[in-house]
Design an enzyme around this catalytic site. Structure first.
Site, PDB file in Angstrom:
ATOM      1  N   SER A  81       0.917  -1.255   0.140  1.00  0.00           N
ATOM      2  CA  SER A  81      -0.049  -0.127  -0.045  1.00  0.00           C
ATOM      3  C   SER A  81       0.754   1.274   0.181  1.00  0.00           C
ATOM      4  O   SER A  81       0.026   2.437  -0.087  1.00  0.00           O
ATOM      5  CB  SER A  81      -1.037  -0.057   1.303  1.00  0.00           C
ATOM      6  OG  SER A  81      -1.790  -1.005   1.142  1.00  0.00           O
ATOM      7  N   THR A 183      -1.654   2.467   4.544  1.00  0.00           N
ATOM      8  CA  THR A 183      -1.051   3.763   4.203  1.00  0.00           C
ATOM      9  C   THR A 183      -0.108   3.964   5.721  1.00  0.00           C
ATOM     10  O   THR A 183      -1.016   3.832   6.708  1.00  0.00           O
ATOM     11  CB  THR A 183      -2.195   4.905   4.166  1.00  0.00           C
ATOM     12  OG1 THR A 183      -2.900   4.554   2.954  1.00  0.00           O
ATOM     13  CG2 THR A 183      -1.696   6.310   4.290  1.00  0.00           C
ATOM     14  N   THR A 201       1.319   6.748   0.633  1.00  0.00           N
ATOM     15  CA  THR A 201       0.581   5.642   0.258  1.00  0.00           C
ATOM     16  C   THR A 201       0.663   5.368  -1.245  1.00  0.00           C
ATOM     17  O   THR A 201       0.669   6.454  -2.007  1.00  0.00           O
ATOM     18  CB  THR A 201      -0.904   6.076   0.844  1.00  0.00           C
ATOM     19  OG1 THR A 201      -1.760   4.781   0.375  1.00  0.00           O
ATOM     20  CG2 THR A 201      -1.546   7.452  -0.104  1.00  0.00           C
ATOM     21  N   ARG A 211      -7.199   9.215  -9.700  1.00  0.00           N
ATOM     22  CA  ARG A 211      -7.957   9.210  -8.367  1.00  0.00           C
ATOM     23  C   ARG A 211      -6.652   9.607  -7.117  1.00  0.00           C
ATOM     24  O   ARG A 211      -5.506   9.108  -7.191  1.00  0.00           O
ATOM     25  CB  ARG A 211      -8.204   7.908  -7.829  1.00  0.00           C
ATOM     26  CG  ARG A 211      -9.052   7.788  -6.544  1.00  0.00           C
ATOM     27  CD  ARG A 211      -8.174   7.533  -5.323  1.00  0.00           C
ATOM     28  NE  ARG A 211      -8.845   7.294  -4.103  1.00  0.00           N
ATOM     29  CZ  ARG A 211      -8.249   7.057  -3.057  1.00  0.00           C
ATOM     30  NH1 ARG A 211      -6.857   6.940  -2.816  1.00  0.00           N
ATOM     31  NH2 ARG A 211      -8.887   6.725  -1.796  1.00  0.00           N
ATOM     32  N   VAL A 212      -7.004  10.718  -6.646  1.00  0.00           N
ATOM     33  CA  VAL A 212      -6.189  11.249  -5.299  1.00  0.00           C
ATOM     34  C   VAL A 212      -7.049  10.751  -4.149  1.00  0.00           C
ATOM     35  O   VAL A 212      -8.144  11.259  -3.985  1.00  0.00           O
ATOM     36  CB  VAL A 212      -5.681  12.636  -5.687  1.00  0.00           C
ATOM     37  CG1 VAL A 212      -5.221  13.011  -4.377  1.00  0.00           C
ATOM     38  CG2 VAL A 212      -4.969  12.549  -6.843  1.00  0.00           C
ATOM     39  N   GLY A 213      -6.238  10.404  -3.094  1.00  0.00           N
ATOM     40  CA  GLY A 213      -7.056  10.295  -1.964  1.00  0.00           C
ATOM     41  C   GLY A 213      -6.808  11.220  -0.950  1.00  0.00           C
ATOM     42  O   GLY A 213      -6.340  12.511  -1.135  1.00  0.00           O
ATOM     43  N   ASP A 214      -7.080  10.814   0.435  1.00  0.00           N
ATOM     44  CA  ASP A 214      -6.814  11.966   1.679  1.00  0.00           C
ATOM     45  C   ASP A 214      -5.513  12.252   2.065  1.00  0.00           C
ATOM     46  O   ASP A 214      -5.188  13.354   2.447  1.00  0.00           O
ATOM     47  CB  ASP A 214      -7.704  11.246   2.638  1.00  0.00           C
ATOM     48  CG  ASP A 214      -7.001  10.201   3.265  1.00  0.00           C
ATOM     49  OD1 ASP A 214      -7.049   9.066   2.376  1.00  0.00           O
ATOM     50  OD2 ASP A 214      -6.852   9.871   4.424  1.00  0.00           O
ATOM     51  N   THR A 234      -6.008   6.577   7.972  1.00  0.00           N
ATOM     52  CA  THR A 234      -5.826   5.695   7.013  1.00  0.00           C
ATOM     53  C   THR A 234      -7.167   5.169   6.734  1.00  0.00           C
ATOM     54  O   THR A 234      -8.186   5.261   7.579  1.00  0.00           O
ATOM     55  CB  THR A 234      -4.867   4.471   7.556  1.00  0.00           C
ATOM     56  OG1 THR A 234      -4.696   3.418   6.522  1.00  0.00           O
ATOM     57  CG2 THR A 234      -5.506   3.865   8.659  1.00  0.00           C
ATOM     58  N   GLY A 235      -7.388   4.466   5.580  1.00  0.00           N
ATOM     59  CA  GLY A 235      -8.449   4.020   5.094  1.00  0.00           C
ATOM     60  C   GLY A 235      -9.326   4.534   4.008  1.00  0.00           C
ATOM     61  O   GLY A 235      -8.326   5.054   3.277  1.00  0.00           O
ATOM     62  N   GLY A 237      -9.899   6.888   1.708  1.00  0.00           N
ATOM     63  CA  GLY A 237      -9.661   8.265   1.588  1.00  0.00           C
ATOM     64  C   GLY A 237     -10.795   9.269   1.282  1.00  0.00           C
ATOM     65  O   GLY A 237     -11.191  10.266   1.688  1.00  0.00           O
TER      66      GLY A 237
HETATM   67  N1  ASP Z   1      -6.154   6.440   2.788  1.00  0.00           N
HETATM   68  C1  ASP Z   1      -5.719   5.945   1.367  1.00  0.00           C
HETATM   69  C2  ASP Z   1      -6.139   6.454   0.208  1.00  0.00           C
HETATM   70  O1  ASP Z   1      -7.661   6.539   0.399  1.00  0.00           O
HETATM   71  C3  ASP Z   1      -5.711   4.489   1.466  1.00  0.00           C
HETATM   72  C4  ASP Z   1      -5.377   3.681   2.714  1.00  0.00           C
HETATM   73  O2  ASP Z   1      -5.282   4.188   3.828  1.00  0.00           O
HETATM   74  O3  ASP Z   1      -4.829   2.410   2.363  1.00  0.00           O
HETATM   75  O4  ASP Z   1      -5.560   6.458  -0.742  1.00  0.00           O
END
Ligand code: ASP
Length: 322
Positions: A81, A183, A201, A211-214, A234-235, A237
């Site tokens: 990840s 992450t 991450t 795609r862009v996450g948090d 984490t998780g 996003g």
């Molecule tokens: N938070 C990350 C994202 O959404 C993913 C993750 O924590 O595994 O990009």
């Protein structure tokens, strides 16, 4: 199909009774006196927190520590990840997001970075060597190369195989499960009480291209305020972005809430996000006194902590029971 309302009505929300919640929360309170220096990270990231701790022990800054910590999983081909070995997007390309912040509110981040393993270090260069906060995609790559970073293939054979297997069904929805939420978010307070944070991450496995996450978004996946403390996420996003998770936690701490309660409240706010029954989010936070908190939406989230009494891997309490 189960709706959010029927899901909540079915009693799956575990933590809402005050008794059971406070019991489970006490499990993550520091076992000794809170204090610093300390390092706190998402998930089972022992090597990362040890690397950060070593920097602090050598008299290094919190900023150096969090960068050193995040670089550990970035270089690990077995971490699917983060960085090298991260699972790719739907086109089979590994794209990285990372962010770093210091105690004065300076921030740097990279989004949609390809071909550079140590995204967190590129983010730091953005913070320290450009007038900007975020560099994206091609521009981030050009900047990294100018700064002397090595361009390389980040897709490992096993990540490629996982992608080939995923392509058989190619389900449009991102694959959400806890095993793939690794992450690294890492927070540190150095011996002078200075706070810093970083996260890095490869994002959700098999995400849409672009795609862009948090994680690289200041206030969502990471927030640091030297007068208050720091938080990281984490998780999923998309859920963290909608709630500005890390910023909310720091603001709640500013209003006087302890880190544990602030993490819990930030998790509780996720319940109003569409499809709350189908994703995981975990938060960790530290206040400037070195008190720590960790909480997740569903069971399974862990926090890694290192301080003078040694390393601790903590099972974070969750708001939902499954
Ligand atoms: N938070 C990350 C994202 O959404 C993913 C993750 O924590 O595994 O990009």
């Amino acid at each position: 199909m189960q709706t959010r309302r029927s899901f909540l009505a079915s009693g799956v929300v575990a933590g809402l009774s005050a008794g059971s919640l406070s019991k489970s929360l006490s499990a993550v309170q520091p076992r000794g006196k809170a204090g610093f220096p300390c390092v706190l990270a998402t998930w089972k990231n022992r090597k990362a927190v040890e690397a950060a701790w070593e920097v602090l022990q050598m008299g290094g800054s919190a900023l150096d520590a969090v960068e050193a910590g995040a670089r550990v999983p970035e270089a690990d081909p077995d971490d699917s990840s983060v960085g090298y070995g991260g699972l790719p997007d739907r086109e089979g390309k590994v794209t990285l997001d990372a962010c770093i912040m210091d105690s004065q509110g300076n921030a740097g981040s990279v989004v949609f970075l390809e071909g550079i393993k140590h995204a967190v270090s590129v983010a730091r260069r953005v913070m320290e060597h450009t007038p900007h906060v975020i560099l994206a995609g091609e521009g981030a790559l050009q900047f990294a190369i100018q700064q002397g970073f090595k361009q390389e293939e980040l897709l490992t054979p096993s990540a490629r195989e996982a992608w080939e297997r995923w392509k058989v069904e190619s389900r449009y929805q991102p694959v959400i499960n806890q095993e793939r939420h690794d992450t690294i978010g890492i927070l540190a307070i150095d011996r002078d009480g200075v706070v810093a944070g970083a996260c890095s991450t490869s994002g959700l496995a098999f995400k849409m291209r672009g795609r862009v996450g948090d994680s690289p978004i200041v206030g969502a996946g990471l927030y640091v305020d030297g007068e208050v403390g720091a938080a990281t996420a984490t998780g999923l996003g998309e859920a963290v972005l909608k709630k500005m998770g890390a910023f909310s936690i720091v603001e709640m701490m500013r209003q006087g809430m302890g880190p544990q309660k602030a993490c819990l409240e930030a998790v509780r706010r996720l319940l109003s996000v569409r499809a709350a029954e189908a994703f995981q989010v975990g938060y960790v936070a530290v206040d400037r006194r070195g008190r720590t908190g960790a909480c997740s939406l569903r069971p399974g989230f862990q926090a890694s902590r290192m301080w003078t009494s040694g390393f601790e891997l903590q099972d974070a309490p969750s708001l939902l029971s499954r």
